[in-house]
Design an enzyme around this catalytic site. Structure first.
Site, PDB file in Angstrom:
ATOM      1  N   GLY A 123       0.814  -1.211   0.000  1.00  0.00           N
ATOM      2  CA  GLY A 123       0.000   0.000   0.000  1.00  0.00           C
ATOM      3  C   GLY A 123       0.849   1.263   0.000  1.00  0.00           C
ATOM      4  O   GLY A 123       0.517   2.248  -0.663  1.00  0.00           O
ATOM      5  N   SER A 124       1.952   1.234   0.713  1.00  0.00           N
ATOM      6  CA  SER A 124       2.826   2.414   0.770  1.00  0.00           C
ATOM      7  C   SER A 124       3.352   2.757  -0.621  1.00  0.00           C
ATOM      8  O   SER A 124       3.386   3.931  -1.007  1.00  0.00           O
ATOM      9  CB  SER A 124       4.003   2.156   1.710  1.00  0.00           C
ATOM     10  OG  SER A 124       3.547   1.852   3.003  1.00  0.00           O
ATOM     11  N   ASN A 163      -7.015   4.539   9.269  1.00  0.00           N
ATOM     12  CA  ASN A 163      -6.466   3.302   9.823  1.00  0.00           C
ATOM     13  C   ASN A 163      -6.416   3.292  11.348  1.00  0.00           C
ATOM     14  O   ASN A 163      -6.372   2.232  11.950  1.00  0.00           O
ATOM     15  CB  ASN A 163      -5.073   3.025   9.247  1.00  0.00           C
ATOM     16  CG  ASN A 163      -4.158   4.209   9.314  1.00  0.00           C
ATOM     17  OD1 ASN A 163      -4.477   5.279   8.812  1.00  0.00           O
ATOM     18  ND2 ASN A 163      -3.018   4.049   9.949  1.00  0.00           N
ATOM     19  N   GLN A 203      -7.638   0.536   4.025  1.00  0.00           N
ATOM     20  CA  GLN A 203      -8.497  -0.009   5.093  1.00  0.00           C
ATOM     21  C   GLN A 203      -9.909  -0.326   4.603  1.00  0.00           C
ATOM     22  O   GLN A 203     -10.721  -0.866   5.357  1.00  0.00           O
ATOM     23  CB  GLN A 203      -8.580   0.977   6.273  1.00  0.00           C
ATOM     24  CG  GLN A 203      -7.287   1.154   7.036  1.00  0.00           C
ATOM     25  CD  GLN A 203      -6.892  -0.069   7.855  1.00  0.00           C
ATOM     26  OE1 GLN A 203      -7.727  -0.902   8.229  1.00  0.00           O
ATOM     27  NE2 GLN A 203      -5.613  -0.209   8.135  1.00  0.00           N
ATOM     28  N   SER A 232      -3.907  -2.773  -0.478  1.00  0.00           N
ATOM     29  CA  SER A 232      -2.830  -3.647  -0.023  1.00  0.00           C
ATOM     30  C   SER A 232      -3.420  -4.991   0.386  1.00  0.00           C
ATOM     31  O   SER A 232      -4.338  -5.054   1.207  1.00  0.00           O
ATOM     32  CB  SER A 232      -2.121  -2.985   1.160  1.00  0.00           C
ATOM     33  OG  SER A 232      -1.075  -3.825   1.615  1.00  0.00           O
ATOM     34  N   HIS A 289      -2.456  -7.518   2.242  1.00  0.00           N
ATOM     35  CA  HIS A 289      -2.388  -8.092   3.595  1.00  0.00           C
ATOM     36  C   HIS A 289      -3.385  -7.467   4.561  1.00  0.00           C
ATOM     37  O   HIS A 289      -3.530  -7.928   5.692  1.00  0.00           O
ATOM     38  CB  HIS A 289      -0.953  -8.026   4.151  1.00  0.00           C
ATOM     39  CG  HIS A 289      -0.489  -6.673   4.590  1.00  0.00           C
ATOM     40  ND1 HIS A 289      -0.500  -6.285   5.905  1.00  0.00           N
ATOM     41  CD2 HIS A 289       0.017  -5.631   3.900  1.00  0.00           C
ATOM     42  CE1 HIS A 289       0.001  -5.048   6.014  1.00  0.00           C
ATOM     43  NE2 HIS A 289       0.314  -4.631   4.801  1.00  0.00           N
ATOM     44  N   THR A 317      10.491  -8.246 -11.874  1.00  0.00           N
ATOM     45  CA  THR A 317       9.729  -9.472 -12.125  1.00  0.00           C
ATOM     46  C   THR A 317       8.533  -9.537 -11.185  1.00  0.00           C
ATOM     47  O   THR A 317       8.673  -9.331  -9.974  1.00  0.00           O
ATOM     48  CB  THR A 317      10.645 -10.694 -11.939  1.00  0.00           C
ATOM     49  OG1 THR A 317      11.735 -10.557 -12.851  1.00  0.00           O
ATOM     50  CG2 THR A 317       9.906 -11.994 -12.220  1.00  0.00           C
ATOM     51  N   CYS A 346       2.832   1.862  12.597  1.00  0.00           N
ATOM     52  CA  CYS A 346       3.986   2.534  12.013  1.00  0.00           C
ATOM     53  C   CYS A 346       4.600   3.540  12.970  1.00  0.00           C
ATOM     54  O   CYS A 346       5.767   3.863  12.869  1.00  0.00           O
ATOM     55  CB  CYS A 346       3.579   3.236  10.733  1.00  0.00           C
ATOM     56  SG  CYS A 346       2.433   2.258   9.751  1.00  0.00           S
TER      57      CYS A 346
HETATM   58  C1  LIG Z   1      -1.448  -0.325   6.195  1.00  0.00           C
HETATM   59  C2  LIG Z   1      -1.760   0.958   5.524  1.00  0.00           C
HETATM   60  C3  LIG Z   1      -0.917   1.483   4.533  1.00  0.00           C
HETATM   61  C4  LIG Z   1       0.376   0.833   4.169  1.00  0.00           C
HETATM   62  O1  LIG Z   1       0.180  -0.395   3.533  1.00  0.00           O
HETATM   63  P1  LIG Z   1       1.437  -1.401   3.442  1.00  0.00           P
HETATM   64  O2  LIG Z   1       0.956  -2.476   2.538  1.00  0.00           O
HETATM   65  O3  LIG Z   1       1.687  -1.881   4.819  1.00  0.00           O
HETATM   66  O4  LIG Z   1       2.561  -0.622   2.867  1.00  0.00           O
HETATM   67  C5  LIG Z   1      -1.279   2.648   3.919  1.00  0.00           C
HETATM   68  N1  LIG Z   1      -2.421   3.277   4.237  1.00  0.00           N
HETATM   69  C6  LIG Z   1      -3.266   2.806   5.176  1.00  0.00           C
HETATM   70  C7  LIG Z   1      -4.530   3.537   5.456  1.00  0.00           C
HETATM   71  C8  LIG Z   1      -2.957   1.628   5.850  1.00  0.00           C
HETATM   72  O5  LIG Z   1      -3.786   1.164   6.785  1.00  0.00           O
END
Ligand SMILES: *Cc1c(COP(=O)(O)O)cnc(C)c1O
Length: 379
Positions: free
Chosen positions: A71-72, A152, A180, A200, A202, A238, A325
């Protein structure tokens, strides 16, 4: 008892995602850019995932989905792309909010040092951004509006469709960090007039190491990683075929059961809120109803959030204070400060984020444990 109540930080891989990933570690390990059968099979899987993810998010075309590592990365790519393409048209003004994730805020900070002007909007004390505030901040030289879909730390859901409509009308690009929201709430990029969206895997029971960026056709992307021609040349490297297959399976499963899961998790959440509210000096952060199903955030006046976390850990409970974070740093949550909380109160926050695997018995254990720990810390 062990209770995992940190689903906003990450989630356990679903069985469906795991099943979808395994073949691509093993017999189907080919590089998707290669021409022989082993590579073609991987490339076909990637295309099928791109097509399905586009459909699940309401995108018009598979090519509008760009695979990233997290996500970052999606947030960085979206914001840098919109800013740099805006600058080429003489637009160097960016609008966002004070309670975004650091992947957004730090990217904006970097752009400030490159001569961009950044307006960070206040957030109403209930944790909702007002579309009228966005409208007031728009200028002829605004290149981008970036407002998160759901926060988040406190879980509040933003009026994304209204902000999208406003931006489309004014011809300004609209990005939303939907990390989220995707997999938890209905998301439709076309209906909501979203130009750029970050997600993201996960955070919705896919694997860590897979993210996606939706970029509407016509939105120019920056080339942040030079190399091969993967992702239409916008992102070399890749492809992580197993993780992408897992992300796709996880979102398919989450989407199929979204309504039932949301109802079940929201019932757990409301039981948790009702229980925690009976603790003296407890204050719910964020709007009571306009929130994602799983996330609960409370401030407990007079209690240090980090100390509370350590005590809960001793009872087998995984929870968060600010966002993961910023954990470890004794700084008050920037999200709660943005809502207007005094620093001392913002340092006393606890986030409990629930998932479909939590149970009523766990909720009752959480309530009893938080009550006991808060009482002990206040003594
Ligand atoms: C977790 C999160 C991210 C970052 O996602 P990653 O996959 O951990 O880099 C960015 N924005 C929000 C709102 C998040 O909750």
């Amino acid at each position: 008892m062990k209770v995992y109540a940190d689903h906003a930080a990450t989630t356990r891989l679903s069985a469906a995602a795991r099943e979808a990933m395994l073949p691509y570690f093993d017999e189907l390990y080919g590089n998707p850019s290669t021409p022989y059968a082993l590579g073609r099979q991987a490339a076909e899987r990637l295309f099928a995932c791109r097509t399905e993810l586009a459909r699940l998010l309401g995108a018009a075309r598979p090519e509008e989905i760009v695979f990233t590592s997290c996500g970052s990365e999606s947030d960085n790519q979206a914001i840098l792309s919109a800013a740099w393409s805006g600058a080429r048209q003489g637009k160097r003004h960016l609008i966002s909010t004070k309670f975004e994730h650091h992947a957004v805020l730090r990217t904006l900070e970097k752009l400030r040092t490159q001569g961009f002007e950044v307006t960070l909007l206040d957030v109403h004390e209930n944790g909702i951004v007002l579309p009228s505030d966005v409208a007031r901040a728009l200028r002829p030289d605004t290149a981008l509006v970036s407002v998160m879909f759901a926060n988040n730390e406190i879980g509040t859901v933003q009026p994304v469709a209204e902000i999208g409509a406003l931006c489309r009308e004014r011809g300004v690009l609209f990005h939303t960090d939907a990390v989220q929201a995707v997999g938890h709430l209905p998301v439709d990029v076309q209906a909501m007039r979203i130009d750029l969206l970050s997600a993201s895997a996960h955070k919705f029971r896919g694997p860590r190491g897979a993210g996606l960026l939706y970029a509407r056709r016509g939105v120019e992307l920056a080339r942040l990683i030079e190399g091969g021609g993967q992702e239409r040349g916008f992102r070399a490297g890749t492809e992580n075929t197993p993780a992408i297959a897992g992300m796709c399976a996880a979102l398919r499963e989450a989407s199929e059961h979204m309504e039932q899961t949301a109802a079940r998790v929201a019932a757990l959440r409301d039981r948790l809120i009702a229980g925690l509210e009976t603790i003296p000096g407890a204050q719910l952060n964020g709007d009571r109803t306009r929130r994602v199903p799983g996330t609960v955030n409370f401030s407990f006046a007079g209690v240090e959030g980090e100390a509370l976390l350590l005590m809960l850990d001793q009872r087998g409970i995984a929870a968060a204070s600010g966002s993961a974070c910023t954990a470890g740093a004794l700084e008050p949550s920037h999200v709660l400060l943005a809502l207007g909380q005094p620093p001392a109160l913002a340092r006393s926050a606890l986030r409990l984020s629930l998932g479909e695997e939590n149970t009523n018995a766990e909720i009752d254990y959480l309530i009893a444990s938080v009550r006991a720990c808060v009482e002990a810390l206040r003594k």
